[in-house]
Design a protein around this motif. Structure first.
Motif, PDB file in Angstrom:
ATOM      1  N   ILE A   1       9.618   1.209  -4.098  1.00  0.00           N
ATOM      2  CA  ILE A   1       8.617   2.168  -3.625  1.00  0.00           C
ATOM      3  C   ILE A   1       9.245   3.555  -3.501  1.00  0.00           C
ATOM      4  O   ILE A   1      10.279   3.710  -2.838  1.00  0.00           O
ATOM      5  CB  ILE A   1       8.042   1.731  -2.264  1.00  0.00           C
ATOM      6  CG1 ILE A   1       7.324   0.390  -2.407  1.00  0.00           C
ATOM      7  CG2 ILE A   1       7.088   2.784  -1.706  1.00  0.00           C
ATOM      8  CD1 ILE A   1       6.847  -0.185  -1.083  1.00  0.00           C
TER       9      ILE A   1
ATOM     10  N   THR B   1      10.137   7.243  -2.189  1.00  0.00           N
ATOM     11  CA  THR B   1      10.122   7.840  -0.858  1.00  0.00           C
ATOM     12  C   THR B   1       9.050   8.917  -0.740  1.00  0.00           C
ATOM     13  O   THR B   1       8.611   9.234   0.363  1.00  0.00           O
ATOM     14  CB  THR B   1      11.485   8.469  -0.525  1.00  0.00           C
ATOM     15  OG1 THR B   1      11.838   9.412  -1.553  1.00  0.00           O
ATOM     16  CG2 THR B   1      12.568   7.413  -0.433  1.00  0.00           C
TER      17      THR B   1
ATOM     18  N   VAL C   1       0.544   1.583  -1.901  1.00  0.00           N
ATOM     19  CA  VAL C   1       0.958   2.270  -0.675  1.00  0.00           C
ATOM     20  C   VAL C   1       0.669   3.761  -0.815  1.00  0.00           C
ATOM     21  O   VAL C   1       0.408   4.253  -1.916  1.00  0.00           O
ATOM     22  CB  VAL C   1       2.469   2.065  -0.388  1.00  0.00           C
ATOM     23  CG1 VAL C   1       2.779   0.605  -0.119  1.00  0.00           C
ATOM     24  CG2 VAL C   1       3.314   2.589  -1.553  1.00  0.00           C
ATOM     25  N   GLU C   2       0.723   4.460   0.302  1.00  0.00           N
ATOM     26  CA  GLU C   2       0.592   5.916   0.281  1.00  0.00           C
ATOM     27  C   GLU C   2       1.968   6.530   0.477  1.00  0.00           C
ATOM     28  O   GLU C   2       2.653   6.217   1.451  1.00  0.00           O
ATOM     29  CB  GLU C   2      -0.367   6.396   1.371  1.00  0.00           C
ATOM     30  CG  GLU C   2      -1.816   6.017   1.114  1.00  0.00           C
ATOM     31  CD  GLU C   2      -2.775   6.751   2.034  1.00  0.00           C
ATOM     32  OE1 GLU C   2      -2.307   7.394   2.997  1.00  0.00           O
ATOM     33  OE2 GLU C   2      -3.989   6.693   1.790  1.00  0.00           O
ATOM     34  N   ILE C   3       2.371   7.401  -0.446  1.00  0.00           N
ATOM     35  CA  ILE C   3       3.670   8.049  -0.337  1.00  0.00           C
ATOM     36  C   ILE C   3       3.483   9.523   0.049  1.00  0.00           C
ATOM     37  O   ILE C   3       2.515  10.164  -0.370  1.00  0.00           O
ATOM     38  CB  ILE C   3       4.487   7.926  -1.633  1.00  0.00           C
ATOM     39  CG1 ILE C   3       3.771   8.595  -2.810  1.00  0.00           C
ATOM     40  CG2 ILE C   3       4.770   6.456  -1.943  1.00  0.00           C
ATOM     41  CD1 ILE C   3       4.608   8.644  -4.083  1.00  0.00           C
TER      42      ILE C   3
ATOM     43  N   LEU D   1      10.868  -1.092   3.671  1.00  0.00           N
ATOM     44  CA  LEU D   1      10.949  -2.483   3.248  1.00  0.00           C
ATOM     45  C   LEU D   1      11.858  -3.222   4.228  1.00  0.00           C
ATOM     46  O   LEU D   1      13.027  -2.865   4.391  1.00  0.00           O
ATOM     47  CB  LEU D   1      11.515  -2.568   1.829  1.00  0.00           C
ATOM     48  CG  LEU D   1      11.601  -3.958   1.197  1.00  0.00           C
ATOM     49  CD1 LEU D   1      10.207  -4.545   1.012  1.00  0.00           C
ATOM     50  CD2 LEU D   1      12.339  -3.886  -0.133  1.00  0.00           C
TER      51      LEU D   1
ATOM     52  N   PRO E   1       8.487   5.971   6.005  1.00  0.00           N
ATOM     53  CA  PRO E   1       7.199   5.479   5.485  1.00  0.00           C
ATOM     54  C   PRO E   1       7.412   4.340   4.491  1.00  0.00           C
ATOM     55  O   PRO E   1       8.315   4.391   3.648  1.00  0.00           O
ATOM     56  CB  PRO E   1       6.615   6.721   4.793  1.00  0.00           C
ATOM     57  CG  PRO E   1       7.289   7.887   5.453  1.00  0.00           C
ATOM     58  CD  PRO E   1       8.675   7.414   5.775  1.00  0.00           C
ATOM     59  N   ASN E   2       6.606   3.303   4.597  1.00  0.00           N
ATOM     60  CA  ASN E   2       6.645   2.165   3.679  1.00  0.00           C
ATOM     61  C   ASN E   2       8.000   1.460   3.665  1.00  0.00           C
ATOM     62  O   ASN E   2       8.439   0.944   2.626  1.00  0.00           O
ATOM     63  CB  ASN E   2       6.290   2.614   2.254  1.00  0.00           C
ATOM     64  CG  ASN E   2       4.969   3.329   2.174  1.00  0.00           C
ATOM     65  OD1 ASN E   2       3.962   2.851   2.691  1.00  0.00           O
ATOM     66  ND2 ASN E   2       4.953   4.493   1.555  1.00  0.00           N
TER      67      ASN E   2
ATOM     68  N   LEU F   1       6.402  -5.568   4.358  1.00  0.00           N
ATOM     69  CA  LEU F   1       6.028  -4.164   4.552  1.00  0.00           C
ATOM     70  C   LEU F   1       5.159  -4.054   5.796  1.00  0.00           C
ATOM     71  O   LEU F   1       4.268  -4.884   6.003  1.00  0.00           O
ATOM     72  CB  LEU F   1       5.237  -3.635   3.353  1.00  0.00           C
ATOM     73  CG  LEU F   1       5.976  -3.426   2.041  1.00  0.00           C
ATOM     74  CD1 LEU F   1       4.983  -3.067   0.944  1.00  0.00           C
ATOM     75  CD2 LEU F   1       7.020  -2.325   2.185  1.00  0.00           C
TER      76      LEU F   1
ATOM     77  N   ALA G   1       7.204  -3.680  -4.949  1.00  0.00           N
ATOM     78  CA  ALA G   1       7.488  -3.704  -3.517  1.00  0.00           C
ATOM     79  C   ALA G   1       8.925  -3.305  -3.201  1.00  0.00           C
ATOM     80  O   ALA G   1       9.198  -2.738  -2.137  1.00  0.00           O
ATOM     81  CB  ALA G   1       7.207  -5.095  -2.963  1.00  0.00           C
TER      82      ALA G   1
ATOM     83  N   SER H   1       5.939   3.826 -11.098  1.00  0.00           N
ATOM     84  CA  SER H   1       4.814   4.027 -10.179  1.00  0.00           C
ATOM     85  C   SER H   1       3.608   4.533 -10.953  1.00  0.00           C
ATOM     86  O   SER H   1       3.747   5.229 -11.961  1.00  0.00           O
ATOM     87  CB  SER H   1       5.174   5.043  -9.087  1.00  0.00           C
ATOM     88  OG  SER H   1       6.308   4.629  -8.372  1.00  0.00           O
TER      89      SER H   1
ATOM     90  N   LYS I   1       2.078  -3.152   7.834  1.00  0.00           N
ATOM     91  CA  LYS I   1       0.703  -2.854   7.463  1.00  0.00           C
ATOM     92  C   LYS I   1      -0.135  -2.409   8.647  1.00  0.00           C
ATOM     93  O   LYS I   1      -1.198  -1.815   8.477  1.00  0.00           O
ATOM     94  CB  LYS I   1       0.053  -4.081   6.813  1.00  0.00           C
ATOM     95  CG  LYS I   1       0.674  -4.479   5.501  1.00  0.00           C
ATOM     96  CD  LYS I   1       0.636  -3.353   4.480  1.00  0.00           C
ATOM     97  CE  LYS I   1      -0.758  -3.077   3.988  1.00  0.00           C
ATOM     98  NZ  LYS I   1      -0.777  -2.039   2.927  1.00  0.00           N
TER      99      LYS I   1
END
Length: 227
Positions: A150, A152, A118-120, A76, A73-74, A89, A147, A178, A91
């Motif tokens: 981020i 995990t 972002v959603e973690i 880079l 997820p997310n 990232l 960015a 964060s 999108k």
């Protein structure tokens, strides 16, 4: 009364940050469905890079590497290629609805030090009280982070939580750097009471009654049609 996570049941965060994945990028000069199909037949993926006011860059990426990268997820992505050296990232990802392979990727250009939202993923650890059931309201929580830093994910310790207890987004202990990007009062997890044997039996009887009623209506409709 709602019981919240406190010093007895603290929430804990995952300390890791999303790693950077390097993917070779080729400029793309052909467009349309036919061109996209040709790219996919060569085990590659059409992509578009946009953001920071630049003209969108149309790219071709290696399909297998993209598929592996998107498992995180997310993730880079460092795009390297002819005239391309950027961080991005994912999108928007289009997948084949049957086979699941990646058909197209929209990539957002990002810079080091830039903040992104972002959603973690949310992960629970521990077991709630034996009389309760864990109800995960959010599988991911929106956060703002750099960015290139981020998280995990975030862990929520639910060990021993009683029926009626809950943990809100504001009570999450997010990794350093964060910040929460949603309503702090949003419930992330809660503990509900296990259904009693009588309730389960009543639910089963109700389901059987609905099935029987539906069958009777079907038979009635068939009889009417036959007349």
């Amino acid at each position: 009364m709602r019981e919240s996570a406190d010093d007895r049941f603290p929430t804990a965060s995952l300390g890791d940050v999303v790693s950077e994945v390097r993917i070779a990028a080729e400029p793309r000069t052909t467009f349309g469905k036919g061109a996209a199909r040709k790219i996919r037949r060569s085990d590659k993926v059409p992509a578009v890079l946009y953001g920071h006011g630049i003209e969108p860059k149309h790219l071709t990426l290696p399909g297998h590497e993209v598929l592996l990268a998107l498992r995180t997820p997310n993730v880079l992505i460092r795009l390297k290629g002819d005239g391309v050296d950027e961080l991005a990232l994912p999108k928007g990802v289009q997948r084949d609805p049957i086979k699941g392979f990646v058909e197209h990727v929209d990539l957002l250009l990002v810079k080091r030090g830039e903040k992104v939202t972002v959603e973690i993923p949310v992960t629970t650890v521990g077991d709630v009280n034996s009389e309760g059931l864990l109800d995960l309201q959010l599988t991911a929580v929106p956060v703002e982070a750099e960015a290139t830093n981020i998280p995990t994910g975030v862990e929520v310790d639910v060990e021993g939580l009683e029926v009626g207890a809950s943990v809100t987004a504001g009570e999450l202990k997010l990794p350093e750097g964060s910040s929460l990007a949603t309503d702090a009062e949003t419930v992330v997890v809660q503990v509900i009471a296990k259904p009693t044997e009588a309730a389960e039996e009543a639910e089963g009887e109700a389901a059987e009654g609905e099935t029987a009623e539906a069958a009777a209506e079907g038979e009635s409709a068939e009889a009417t049609a036959a007349e």
